[in-house]
Design a protein around this motif. Structure first.
Motif, PDB file in Angstrom:
ATOM      1  N   TRP A 253       0.491  -1.132   0.155  1.00  0.00           N
ATOM      2  CA  TRP A 253       0.271   0.112  -0.307  1.00  0.00           C
ATOM      3  C   TRP A 253       1.035   0.982  -0.097  1.00  0.00           C
ATOM      4  CZ3 TRP A 253       0.877   2.950   4.366  1.00  0.00           C
ATOM      5  CH2 TRP A 253       1.722   1.996   5.656  1.00  0.00           C
ATOM      6  N   LYS A 254       1.699   1.282   0.397  1.00  0.00           N
ATOM      7  CA  LYS A 254       2.666   2.601   0.430  1.00  0.00           C
ATOM      8  C   LYS A 254       2.979   2.928  -1.003  1.00  0.00           C
ATOM      9  CE  LYS A 254       5.911   1.212   4.359  1.00  0.00           C
ATOM     10  NZ  LYS A 254       7.257   1.486   5.270  1.00  0.00           N
ATOM     11  N   SER A 255       2.659   1.878  -2.091  1.00  0.00           N
ATOM     12  CA  SER A 255       2.688   2.570  -3.275  1.00  0.00           C
ATOM     13  C   SER A 255       1.810   3.284  -3.750  1.00  0.00           C
ATOM     14  CB  SER A 255       2.584   1.142  -4.248  1.00  0.00           C
ATOM     15  OG  SER A 255       1.662   1.202  -4.382  1.00  0.00           O
ATOM     16  N   TYR A 256       0.979   4.112  -3.049  1.00  0.00           N
ATOM     17  CA  TYR A 256       0.473   4.430  -4.031  1.00  0.00           C
ATOM     18  C   TYR A 256       0.179   6.023  -3.436  1.00  0.00           C
ATOM     19  CZ  TYR A 256      -4.725   7.424  -3.116  1.00  0.00           C
ATOM     20  OH  TYR A 256      -5.166   8.533  -3.397  1.00  0.00           O
ATOM     21  N   TYR A 257       1.248   5.990  -1.804  1.00  0.00           N
ATOM     22  CA  TYR A 257       1.208   7.097  -1.025  1.00  0.00           C
ATOM     23  C   TYR A 257       2.552   7.712  -2.219  1.00  0.00           C
ATOM     24  CZ  TYR A 257      -2.143   6.223   2.344  1.00  0.00           C
ATOM     25  OH  TYR A 257      -2.849   6.158   3.104  1.00  0.00           O
ATOM     26  N   HIS A 258       3.005   7.167  -2.835  1.00  0.00           N
ATOM     27  CA  HIS A 258       4.367   7.035  -3.546  1.00  0.00           C
ATOM     28  C   HIS A 258       4.233   7.775  -4.623  1.00  0.00           C
ATOM     29  CE1 HIS A 258       8.799   7.200  -4.850  1.00  0.00           C
ATOM     30  NE2 HIS A 258       8.462   6.492  -6.026  1.00  0.00           N
ATOM     31  N   TYR A 259       3.400   7.292  -5.705  1.00  0.00           N
ATOM     32  CA  TYR A 259       2.975   7.220  -6.764  1.00  0.00           C
ATOM     33  C   TYR A 259       2.210   8.672  -6.444  1.00  0.00           C
ATOM     34  CZ  TYR A 259       5.757   3.599  -8.621  1.00  0.00           C
ATOM     35  OH  TYR A 259       6.467   2.759  -8.342  1.00  0.00           O
ATOM     36  N   ARG A 260       1.095   8.755  -5.537  1.00  0.00           N
ATOM     37  CA  ARG A 260       0.227   9.599  -5.956  1.00  0.00           C
ATOM     38  C   ARG A 260       0.887  11.842  -4.999  1.00  0.00           C
ATOM     39  NH1 ARG A 260      -3.879  10.455  -1.057  1.00  0.00           N
ATOM     40  NH2 ARG A 260      -1.700  10.951   0.185  1.00  0.00           N
ATOM     41  N   VAL A 303      -1.046   1.876  -8.485  1.00  0.00           N
ATOM     42  CA  VAL A 303      -0.841   2.598  -9.594  1.00  0.00           C
ATOM     43  C   VAL A 303      -2.217   3.297  -9.858  1.00  0.00           C
ATOM     44  CG1 VAL A 303       0.290   3.649 -11.550  1.00  0.00           C
ATOM     45  CG2 VAL A 303       1.029   1.604  -9.529  1.00  0.00           C
ATOM     46  N   THR A 304      -3.048   2.840 -10.519  1.00  0.00           N
ATOM     47  CA  THR A 304      -4.101   3.549 -10.738  1.00  0.00           C
ATOM     48  C   THR A 304      -4.642   4.165 -11.009  1.00  0.00           C
ATOM     49  OG1 THR A 304      -6.097   1.763 -10.594  1.00  0.00           O
ATOM     50  CG2 THR A 304      -4.223   1.964 -12.885  1.00  0.00           C
ATOM     51  N   ARG A 305      -5.011   4.148  -9.440  1.00  0.00           N
ATOM     52  CA  ARG A 305      -5.924   5.459  -8.046  1.00  0.00           C
ATOM     53  C   ARG A 305      -4.921   6.395  -7.942  1.00  0.00           C
ATOM     54  NH1 ARG A 305      -7.699  -0.436  -6.846  1.00  0.00           N
ATOM     55  NH2 ARG A 305     -10.435  -0.249  -6.304  1.00  0.00           N
ATOM     56  N   ALA A 306      -3.750   6.022  -7.497  1.00  0.00           N
ATOM     57  CA  ALA A 306      -2.874   7.194  -7.338  1.00  0.00           C
ATOM     58  C   ALA A 306      -2.501   8.038  -8.541  1.00  0.00           C
ATOM     59  CB  ALA A 306      -1.548   5.929  -7.272  1.00  0.00           C
ATOM     60  N   LEU A 307      -2.801   7.268  -9.555  1.00  0.00           N
ATOM     61  CA  LEU A 307      -2.591   8.426 -10.949  1.00  0.00           C
ATOM     62  C   LEU A 307      -4.035   9.325 -10.118  1.00  0.00           C
ATOM     63  CD1 LEU A 307      -1.227   5.822 -13.593  1.00  0.00           C
ATOM     64  CD2 LEU A 307      -0.322   8.519 -12.832  1.00  0.00           C
ATOM     65  N   ARG A 308      -5.139   8.369 -10.517  1.00  0.00           N
ATOM     66  CA  ARG A 308      -6.689   9.269 -10.607  1.00  0.00           C
ATOM     67  C   ARG A 308      -6.421  10.606  -9.157  1.00  0.00           C
ATOM     68  NH1 ARG A 308     -10.754   5.405  -7.808  1.00  0.00           N
ATOM     69  NH2 ARG A 308      -9.720   6.710  -5.932  1.00  0.00           N
ATOM     70  N   LEU A 312      -6.088  14.754  -9.336  1.00  0.00           N
ATOM     71  CA  LEU A 312      -6.982  15.574  -8.814  1.00  0.00           C
ATOM     72  C   LEU A 312      -6.911  16.119  -7.790  1.00  0.00           C
ATOM     73  CD1 LEU A 312     -10.082  12.951  -9.103  1.00  0.00           C
ATOM     74  CD2 LEU A 312      -9.861  14.621 -11.243  1.00  0.00           C
ATOM     75  N   ARG A 313      -5.736  15.553  -7.219  1.00  0.00           N
ATOM     76  CA  ARG A 313      -4.964  16.266  -6.163  1.00  0.00           C
ATOM     77  C   ARG A 313      -6.011  15.854  -4.556  1.00  0.00           C
ATOM     78  NH1 ARG A 313      -2.417  22.487  -7.722  1.00  0.00           N
ATOM     79  NH2 ARG A 313      -4.614  21.767  -9.696  1.00  0.00           N
TER      80      ARG A 313
END
Length: 330
Positions: A253-260, A303-308, A312-313
């Motif tokens: 789950w750390k990947s989400y915060y990293h990429y977002r 990753v896709t949720r992080a990009l979204r 959108l910030r």
């Protein structure tokens, strides 16, 4: 007009901790060995630790130690926002120095900071090394110059230097190198003046982890605040975030915060060029799925949720929701 950064003023340390009592003990011992004339107080933000940290802190009787325990884990970003706000409210210091529980100044560093004229910058970044006698530079804590604000640095980066094109290198860490202006730095050994807080406010606690320090220091720089790197200010950082051999975050789950959060950093750095930077970054990150055999679907979901959310910030996603995505929830 902002008040000039003070020299040899009152210094307060802010330490954010979560379930790393063994490392916190070392950090507090190092900090509290500093004479009171050089370090007035240490504020520990306990991010709802469950490893006995709270009980241990309750037994400490050093009058310079203050503790704030969060009701839930708000991440490093939340901890630094809370800690900096509380430190300014309780102690009204001239300077804050911030760090995680697994990082600490080397003996004499805080005295070195206090002994020099610090009025030439509103924030000072330390040289951060991995533990050990060989003094290996901690790559994740290298201060940087924003290539989009400096054309020469941008071309150097694009022509093959990569991270080395805009991050400080070994020559900048030489003891005789002297201070160097930078645009961003990490929250490991960052000295932040009262003037910097007046100019840039506080970190965004909703970022949870990763990028909060880069966004904060870039915001300070863009607002006209000066940040200097001083190789004579030395910290050590004993960290373990992801494996260098399999190139995966642990836990995933750390990947989400990293990429977002990194996408938000790229937006601040690149300005109008973000429309070109964002697709390139997205492609690069999605291709990292090749490193995630056995968990590719979960990785792509993060990753896709992080990009979204980065586009959108959006930073109001709860940590429980983020962890739930690993099991297909949400």
């Amino acid at each position: 007009m902002h008040k000039q950064a003070a020299s040899m003023g009152r210094l307060v340390a802010v330490v954010v901790t979560h379930d790393r009592l063994d490392k916190l003990r070392l950090t507090l011992r190092r900090l509290l060995e500093t004479p009171p004339a050089q370090l007035e107080a240490v504020l520990v933000v306990d991010n709802a630790s469950q490893d006995g940290t709270g009980a241990w802190l309750a037994t400490q009787d050093d009058p310079r130690l203050a503790v704030h325990r969060c009701a839930s884990n708000c991440g490093g970003a939340g901890g630094f926002e809370i800690g900096m706000r509380l430190a300014m409210e309780r102690f009204d210091p001239d300077w804050l120095v911030v760090m995680d529980d697994d990082s600490r100044p080397t003996p004499g560093t805080l005295e070195t900071f206090q002994a020099a004229d610090r009025s030439t910058a509103e924030a000072w970044a330390a040289a951060v090394y991995l533990p050990g006698p060989d003094k290996q530079i901690c790559d994740m804590n290298r201060p940087a110059v924003n290539p989009f604000w400096h054309r020469r640095i941008l071309w150097r980066t694009l022509l093959g230097r990569g991270r080395d094109g805009f991050h400080l290198g070994p020559a900048d860490y030489a003891p005789d190198a002297g201070p160097r202006a930078v645009d961003s730095a990490s929250f490991v050994g960052l000295f932040i003046s009262r003037a910097a807080v007046a100019r840039a406010g506080y970190p965004d606690g909703q970022l949870f982890i990763y990028g909060d320090d880069t966004l904060y220091t870039l915001t300070l720089s863009r607002a006209g605040g000066r940040i200097l790197f001083d190789p004579s200010l030395v910290f050590e950082h004993d960290f373990s975030t992801h494996s260098e051999t399999d190139k995966r975050f642990r836990p995933l789950w750390k990947s989400y915060y990293h990429y977002r959060n990194l996408l938000m950093v790229y937006r601040l750095c690149s300005g109008r060029l973000f429309v070109l930077v964002a697709p390139a970054a997205a492609l690069k990150w999605l291709l990292k799925v090749r490193h995630h055999s056995g968990e590719r679907r979960a990785f792509l979901g993060y990753v896709t949720r992080a990009l979204r959310d980065g586009i959108l910030r959006r930073t109001d996603v709860s940590h429980d929701t983020v962890k739930g995505w690993r099991n297909g929830r949400g």
